[in-house]
Design an enzyme around this catalytic site. Structure first.
Site, PDB file in Angstrom:
ATOM      1  CD  GLU A 286      -2.604  -1.626   0.072  1.00 37.63           C
ATOM      2  OE1 GLU A 286      -2.874  -0.735  -0.769  1.00 37.63           O
ATOM      3  OE2 GLU A 286      -2.933  -2.823  -0.086  1.00 37.63           O
ATOM      4  CG  HIS A 289      -0.711   0.987  -4.538  1.00 37.18           C
ATOM      5  ND1 HIS A 289      -0.629   0.743  -5.879  1.00 37.18           N
ATOM      6  CD2 HIS A 289      -1.389  -0.070  -4.006  1.00 37.18           C
ATOM      7  CE1 HIS A 289      -1.232  -0.411  -6.158  1.00 37.18           C
ATOM      8  NE2 HIS A 289      -1.688  -0.927  -5.038  1.00 37.18           N
TER       9      HIS A 289
HETATM   10 ZN   LIG Z   1      -2.667  -2.763  -4.699  1.00 40.58          ZN
END
Ligand SMILES: [Zn+2]
Length: 844
Positions: A286, A289
């Site tokens: 995450e 990202h």
């Molecule tokens: Zn993802």
């Protein structure tokens, strides 16, 4: 509850919006059933067309354009303002009312355990207010939250209590809001650019002692992304929030990552080594990202692999760097084969970049994620690490702040390497796993390898063209010495012949490190596999040899009742007792192929798999291994002890993983005596759960109640209890056990984690129980899918994939599954999500 005729959306129909969005201001007044959302959105007209915005389950209270009321139309899914009212730059002010408490789909703004939270990917924002709910519309946001909760969070930097400003343009799917009674663990990170960043992990009061590892993983992720990709963080605050009711694993909302609490909370007593590794990997994913997904996002949802494939690849690299790289690679491939190969071989097969969908939520798949990551890995193998790094730098420079496509991604590699990658692009377009068939020959000092590739037809793709396949290979002599070190051969035609001048016939070691996501078919003998298991310099192929040996011994038992070969048992024992090898590697060598894997192997060999017989054969071979190791087991188990305080680090975790496998074997011999001792002595969840599983499998009737009594108040540990109780049940009793668990006072079926623990505990972890010839497993699953569908279509649709392998089985089982699929399809009011999945599975 939805529009009656779901439409198929096509990649080829992409069109930019007729209005740009320059800025979004949102003002929330939170209330469980009557939240008010005021939006002020600055638009600029690009084309003279009506303004058509997405919006669902909204009560429109007021609407003004530049302060004036204008005529408009509202449908169940859209708001339309005629073009005549709109020109140049204007501000749309809208007030809507929504009801978070009755939002059980867990998309948009909803409530979990008394707290407000959001999930907007892919199309949840349309349940918050009217907006272009698509990833190519990016804007900076300003958010005000009026609530009587102690904590109010949104994206970006805080400017005043409840007020947040996010200067980085983002699409709606990255919007997030959280408000509730939360406590934070706080830490700090200084970026390579000298920015001081405050890091917070927010949890419910009482859970604050379980955040250390997530925080540690976050700091290591931030450092790694700077060191390896040169990417620093770009806001003053980074917040993580743990939420109990969550459809996915976690969500990368800009500056405010929202996590399923399962992937944040950990303490030695309550989390296993696997949980710790998952937390590390998902926190990293995450966080990564922020650059691959948020700063550079997807133009449309067909490009989902652009952010997911790349980010999965990055988190796999990170985990390999943090732990053992070979072990990480083996685990990644196990996942790929278990989930993606299975998907690719069945009715749900689709390209890494699909060309059509009805419900985008159904395309958050192993193919988009896992195969998407493999495609990146192949690209790196083909161009080499330095060229890969240069291409990524160009990608970040060229596309920062944009919404991109796979074409943009490939173009960056073509521009930076000068290579034509048009054929390579087929990996994004063709569904199905290529089969790579290899034959070899040795004559007059020349060794010949002949390779052929073929991909089977799949839905909508009857003919497949050859792929570019990077084949990392070496050659091993009959005595185990390496005669050709690793080299990468590129295969781009349907056939390829390789020639080597050698003194004697070698043993080929192909697809080292699993250099391409293909199914390798060779005529390798058991004797050659034994040499590779003992001597291959490539750890992946050493493990692969052991897996193939295990599979052939299991298949021989299954089809002919044969006892396992002594030569294999001896070789296995040798590896297991070799102290120079990583215990985690040894544990992977000792783990037999799963029952689903064997069902697939039967299918591939033209044998109709019998799940009951597979279960029995696997038990018999496991017992034979235990008997072969016999008296050596207790000493081996003693050697894997990890004295001192628990550490989740790779070394200790590796020992515990081997210990768990050895204890399983020992339980076959002593009926659970040693497992009982281990259970009583366990001081961490990894050891306790391993012993618990052994005792359940041995039929210990008291341990389940004791475990439950100890952990009744811990939600995440109870998920394990529910799952293990079904997974370890005898196939004949599985449905009865699962049914009883669904009547347990703590079975909160509206919570996705709890629902999955029992339902997937059967479908994924107990295939012989699920595929019981009575069909009771199929009925049980269909009953629960229909019940959940009315509340949570997304999780329902995902869980329906347990049926995707139905064509493998005998006519009786096929008929039983078809009956349930037909029953689901005919259900009045079935969600678009589930209707699409069931339709695809039935059509094929
Ligand atoms: Zn993802």
């Amino acid at each position: 509850m939805r529009d009656a005729a779901p439409q198929t959306i096509y990649l080829k129909d992409y069109t930019p919006t007729p209005y740009d969005v320059a800025h979004v201001a949102l003002d929330f007044t939170l209330h469980p059933t009557a939240t008010r959302v005021q939006s002020r959105i600055a638009f600029t007209r690009v084309r003279a067309e009506d303004l058509v915005l997405n919006g669902e389950d909204l009560i429109l209270k007021s609407l003004r354009v530049d302060g004036a009321e204008v005529s408009h139309e509202v449908s169940e899914t859209h708001l339309t303002i005629p073009a005549a009212h709109l020109s140049g730059a204007f501000t749309l002010e809208v007030e809507v009312e929504i009801s978070p408490q009755t939002n059980t789909a867990l998309e948009g703004l909803y409530m979990s355990g008394g707290m407000y939270c959001t999930q907007c990917e892919a199309e949840g924002f349309r349940k918050i207010t009217y907006m272009y709910d698509r990833p190519d519309v990016m804007a900076p946001y300003e958010v005000t939250i009026n609530a009587d909760t102690p904590v109010q969070l949104s994206n970006g930097n805080p400017t005043a209590p409840g007020c947040w400003t996010d200067p980085h343009p983002k699409p709606t799917y990255l919007f997030a809001l959280v408000a509730g009674d939360l406590v934070a663990t706080t830490d700090h990170f200084t970026t390579m650019e000298g920015r001081e960043v405050t890091l917070n992990v927010y949890v419910r009061p009482g859970d604050e002692g379980k955040t250390d590892y997530a925080m540690d993983a976050l700091k290591r992720s931030m450092k790694w992304d700077e060191d390896v990709y040169g990417r620093p963080y770009d806001l003053d605050v980074f917040n993580i929030v743990a939420v109990d009711d969550f459809n996915m694993g976690a969500m990368e909302n800009k500056g405010l990552n929202i996590f399923n609490s399962k992937y944040v909370l950990a303490s030695p007593e309550t989390a296993t080594d696997t949980d710790y590794a998952m937390i590390e990997g998902i926190v990293a994913h995450e966080y990564f990202h922020n650059w691959t997904g948020n700063r550079i996002t997807c133009r449309d949802w067909f490009q989902l692999c652009l952010k997911e494939g790349l980010t999965v690849y990055r988190d796999q690299q990170f985990s390999a760097d943090m732990r053992s790289a070979p072990v990480q690679r083996i685990k990644d491939v196990l996942q790929l084969r278990a989930r993606q190969f299975r998907e690719d071989a069945g009715p749900l097969a689709h390209p890494v970049r699909p060309e059509a969908f009805v419900e985008i939520n159904n395309f958050y798949t192993a193919t988009v994620y896992e195969k998407g990551a493999e495609v990146i890995g192949m690209l790196r193998t083909l161009v080499g690490p330095a060229a890969y790094d240069a291409a990524l730098t160009l990608y970040f420079d060229r596309h920062d702040g944009q919404a991109c496509t796979i074409e943009d991604w490939i173009q960056v590699f073509e521009d930076s390497t000068g290579r034509d990658l048009s054929q390579f692009k087929r990996w994004y377009a063709q569904a199905g796993t290529p089969h790579l068939t290899v034959t070899d020959d040795f004559k007059n000092g020349e060794y010949t390898l002949h390779l052929k590739q073929k991909t089977k037809p799949s839905a909508g793709q009857p003919d497949k063209a050859p792929q570019v396949i990077p084949i990392a290979m070496g050659l091993i002599g009959a005595d185990g010495t390496e005669v050709l070190p690793t080299q990468v051969v590129e295969m781009s035609e349907a056939e390829l012949t390789l020639r080597f001048e050698l003194d004697a016939k070698p043993i080929p070691s192909l697809l080292r490190g699993f250099s391409a996501p293909v199914i390798l078919e060779t005529e390798q003998s058991e004797a050659d596999r034994l040499v590779l298991l003992a001597h291959d310099t490539d750890p992946f192929n050493r493990w692969e040899a052991s897996t193939l040996l295990a599979k052939s011994n299991l298949m021989a038992n299954l089809t002919a009742g044969s006892a396992p070969a002594t030569a294999w048992l001896d070789a296995l024992t040798k590896v297991i007792t070799d102290d120079t090898l990583d215990p985690a590697f040894r544990a992977l060598v000792l783990a037999l192929p799963s029952e689903d894997n064997l069902a697939n192997a039967c299918d591939a060999a033209g044998i109709v798999p019998d799940p009951t017989a597979i279960h029995t054969a696997r038990k018999a071979v496991h017992l034979a291994i235990a008997q072969h190791m016999g008296e050596a087991l207790p000493a081996l188990i003693a050697a894997t002890e990890t004295p001192g305080p628990y550490s989740p680090a790779a070394n200790d975790a590796a020992k515990r993983s081997l210990r768990a496998q050895l204890l399983r074997l020992q339980t076959r011999l002593d009926g659970g005596t040693m497992a009982r001792t281990a259970y009583d002595a366990a001081t961490n969840m990894t050891d306790q759960l391993a012993a618990f599983g052994c005792l359940l499998s041995a039929g210990d009737t008291k341990v389940a109640a004791a475990f439950e009594a100890q952990w009744r108040t811990d939600r995440l540990v109870m998920d394990k209890w529910f799952a293990m109780s079904v997974a370890e049940a005898d196939p004949d009793d599985t449905v009865a056990v699962a049914t009883a668990l669904t009547q347990h006072a703590d079975f909160d079926w509206k919570n996705p984690n709890r629902f999955r623990s029992v339902i997937a505990g059967m479908t994924a972890m107990n295939p012989a129980g699920f595929h019981h010839p009575s069909g009771a497993g199929y009925r049980f699953l269909a009953d629960w899918l229909l019940k959940l569908d009315a509340l949570n279509p997304q999780t329902t649709a995902r869980m329906s994939t347990a049926f995707e392998t139905w064509r493998r089985y005998d006519v009786d089982r096929q008929a039983l599954i078809q009956e349930q699929l037909a029953r689901i399809a005919a259900h009045p009011g079935l969600s678009r999500d589930t209707a699409e999945m069931v339709g695809r599975m039935r059509d094929a």
